[in-house]
Design a protein around this motif. Structure first.
Motif, PDB file in Angstrom:
ATOM      1  N   ILE A 137       0.898  -1.043  -0.016  1.00  0.00           N
ATOM      2  CA  ILE A 137       0.073   0.025   0.089  1.00  0.00           C
ATOM      3  C   ILE A 137       0.926   1.265   0.133  1.00  0.00           C
ATOM      4  O   ILE A 137       0.335   2.358  -0.118  1.00  0.00           O
ATOM      5  CB  ILE A 137      -0.938   0.051   1.190  1.00  0.00           C
ATOM      6  N   CYS A 138       2.063   1.172   0.203  1.00  0.00           N
ATOM      7  CA  CYS A 138       2.944   2.257   0.398  1.00  0.00           C
ATOM      8  C   CYS A 138       4.033   2.507  -0.872  1.00  0.00           C
ATOM      9  O   CYS A 138       4.233   3.779  -0.841  1.00  0.00           O
ATOM     10  CB  CYS A 138       3.741   2.404   1.718  1.00  0.00           C
ATOM     11  N   TRP A 139       4.409   1.569  -1.592  1.00  0.00           N
ATOM     12  CA  TRP A 139       5.403   1.802  -2.577  1.00  0.00           C
ATOM     13  C   TRP A 139       5.001   2.886  -3.499  1.00  0.00           C
ATOM     14  O   TRP A 139       5.795   3.648  -3.901  1.00  0.00           O
ATOM     15  CB  TRP A 139       5.527   0.628  -3.088  1.00  0.00           C
ATOM     16  N   GLN A 140       3.902   2.528  -4.380  1.00  0.00           N
ATOM     17  CA  GLN A 140       3.491   3.616  -5.371  1.00  0.00           C
ATOM     18  C   GLN A 140       3.376   5.018  -4.978  1.00  0.00           C
ATOM     19  O   GLN A 140       3.761   5.830  -5.623  1.00  0.00           O
ATOM     20  CB  GLN A 140       1.990   2.945  -6.148  1.00  0.00           C
ATOM     21  N   PRO A 141       2.507   5.192  -3.687  1.00  0.00           N
ATOM     22  CA  PRO A 141       2.527   6.504  -3.246  1.00  0.00           C
ATOM     23  C   PRO A 141       4.036   7.158  -3.029  1.00  0.00           C
ATOM     24  O   PRO A 141       4.379   8.324  -3.087  1.00  0.00           O
ATOM     25  CB  PRO A 141       2.081   6.652  -2.092  1.00  0.00           C
TER      26      PRO A 141
END
Length: 428
Positions: free
Chosen positions: A130-134
């Motif tokens: 849930i954090c990589w793309q942002p």
């Protein structure tokens, strides 16, 4: 004015540094995934733990389902520090690997191992999932995203290709305990490298500014309203998802009767074509996204023709080798191009401060549609294997080819319409 210019220089320098660390971070990702929850894990379960097929299938089916944990997590964790979440995730993964290395494997029954896998997969979703793309949105800009993502994908695909090549020499017909423990050590090294690089990223001011933690997040509906242009990207992604290549191996094997050797050739050349094409495609998409889209659409049309003409398997026939070579290279190139184009488009249409929620809701929709489309195409392939429409020499026409050709033609037209309608004034 001068101070503003100096500030931009510092920010760009920090972004380049973070991009370099992100590429290093991601370099072992595929190897770790293959070893802990992928094909190598399957060998571990069959050859060492001696699990039954039904148990292995059960474990494999659980892994993608755990991704649904994102839905509650993104509401609970929004506003939290993304780098801290990734760090915690890596720590849990390291503990998982250490447990596998230290616990006697005769104690790992089906339910114990399943519980460990679920914990591991939840930690994956909590962190990189849930954090990589942002986070990548924060360290890139519209001018360099294409080249950055192409370099990152090129590095991890190249390393994974080398890993798979060496694995064939390292593991024999049956995997033993020493071999899997050695592979676990490689994964452990990769995880420690990830922890080291994410710590280096976390110290940069651009990351600190966007990851202070516990920041007040805007209401979800307001975020979606302000980022409604992402719907254009979602439409495109869903179209490309429906004409993807997930079940090509199944089709080649079950409907056209291709040998395992030729299927292996397809997998190898597919990976090779995608890897070699990435740097070139990244430069094109950075300069002109719409031009890159036109190239991809043309390649899809060529791919459609090759697919329709794809012959059934005849032992020793060179025509099968020629067609499978063209088919695999095209699918690899297109897959890489679509990945890059959609990644750049997603990042360009979402505000940095809203990327956490928007990107994850976007991915949840894709997961759901992928599940449905895979099952639908699986049924079509199953039907195609029993009922051919026509057969001329080695060339056959079946329902899968007809449906796929129709979808490609329709999608190419719709993609062009969507691109023409989109406001291409992409935001930083």
């Amino acid at each position: 004015m001068e101070s503003r210019r100096m500030e931009d220089i510092v920010v760009n320098r920090e972004k380049r540094y973070c991009q370099k660390q992100a590429i290093i971070f991601n370099s072992f990702s595929q190897i770790i995934t293959n070893t802990l929850t992928g094909d190598i894990m399957v060998l571990f379960l069959t050859d060492i733990l001696l699990f039954k097929i039904v148990n292995i299938t059960f474990i494999i089916s659980l892994i993608p389902l755990v991704a649904l944990v994102r839905l509650p997590l993104i509401f609970v964790l929004r506003g939290r520090s993304k780098v801290k979440m990734i760090e915690i995730s890596i720590i849990v993964k390291v503990i998982f690997v250490v447990v596998l290395l230290s616990v006697p494997w005769n104690l790992l029954g089906v339910w114990n191992y399943t519980a460990l896998i679920i914990i591991y997969q939840i930690s994956t979703e909590y962190g990189v999932g849930i954090c990589w793309q942002p986070l990548m949105r924060e360290i890139t800009s519209i001018s360099d995203r294409g080249q950055f993502f192409s370099r990152m994908r090129f590095v991890f695909m190249s390393l994974n290709t080398l890993f798979i090549f060496l694995l064939a020499f390292f593991v024999g017909d049956v995997m033993n305990s020493f071999q899997y423990k050695a592979l676990l050590c490689v994964s452990l090294f990769g995880l420690l490298l990830q922890f080291y690089t994410i710590r280096k990223i976390s110290r940069k001011q651009i990351i600190i500014a966007n990851n202070e933690g516990h920041k007040i997040s805007r209401p979800l509906l307001q975020q979606l309203s302000d980022n409604k242009k992402i719907l254009w990207a979602l439409i495109l992604d869903l179209l490309f998802l429906c004409i993807g290549f997930t079940l090509n191996v199944v089709y080649l094997k079950t409907v056209l009767g291709y040998s395992s050797k030729l299927v292996s050739l397809y997998i190898t050349l597919n990976n090779l074509g995608g890897t070699l094409f990435l740097p070139f495609m990244g430069r094109i998409l950075d300069r002109n996204l719409q031009k890159g889209n036109r190239y991809i659409c043309r390649l899809y049309l060529i791919y459609m023709v090759v697919l329709v003409m794809l012959p059934v398997y005849v032992s020793g026939s060179m025509i099968n080798v020629v067609f499978i070579t063209i088919f695999s290279l095209l699918s690899g190139v297109i897959a890489s191009g679509v990945y890059l184009m959609m990644t750049i488009l997603q990042h360009s249409l979402v505000k940095t401060e809203d990327s956490f929620m928007v990107f994850n809701l976007y991915q949840i929709i894709l997961y759901a549609v992928a599940f449905v489309s895979t099952n639908v195409f699986g049924s079509i392939i199953n039907y195609a294997g029993h009922d051919r429409i026509s057969m001329i020499y080695l060339f056959s026409l079946d329902i899968f080819k007809c449906v796929y050709a129709f979808l490609i033609l329709s999608s190419v037209v719709i993609v062009k319409i969507v691109f023409n309608k989109m406001n291409m004034n992409l935001r930083e």
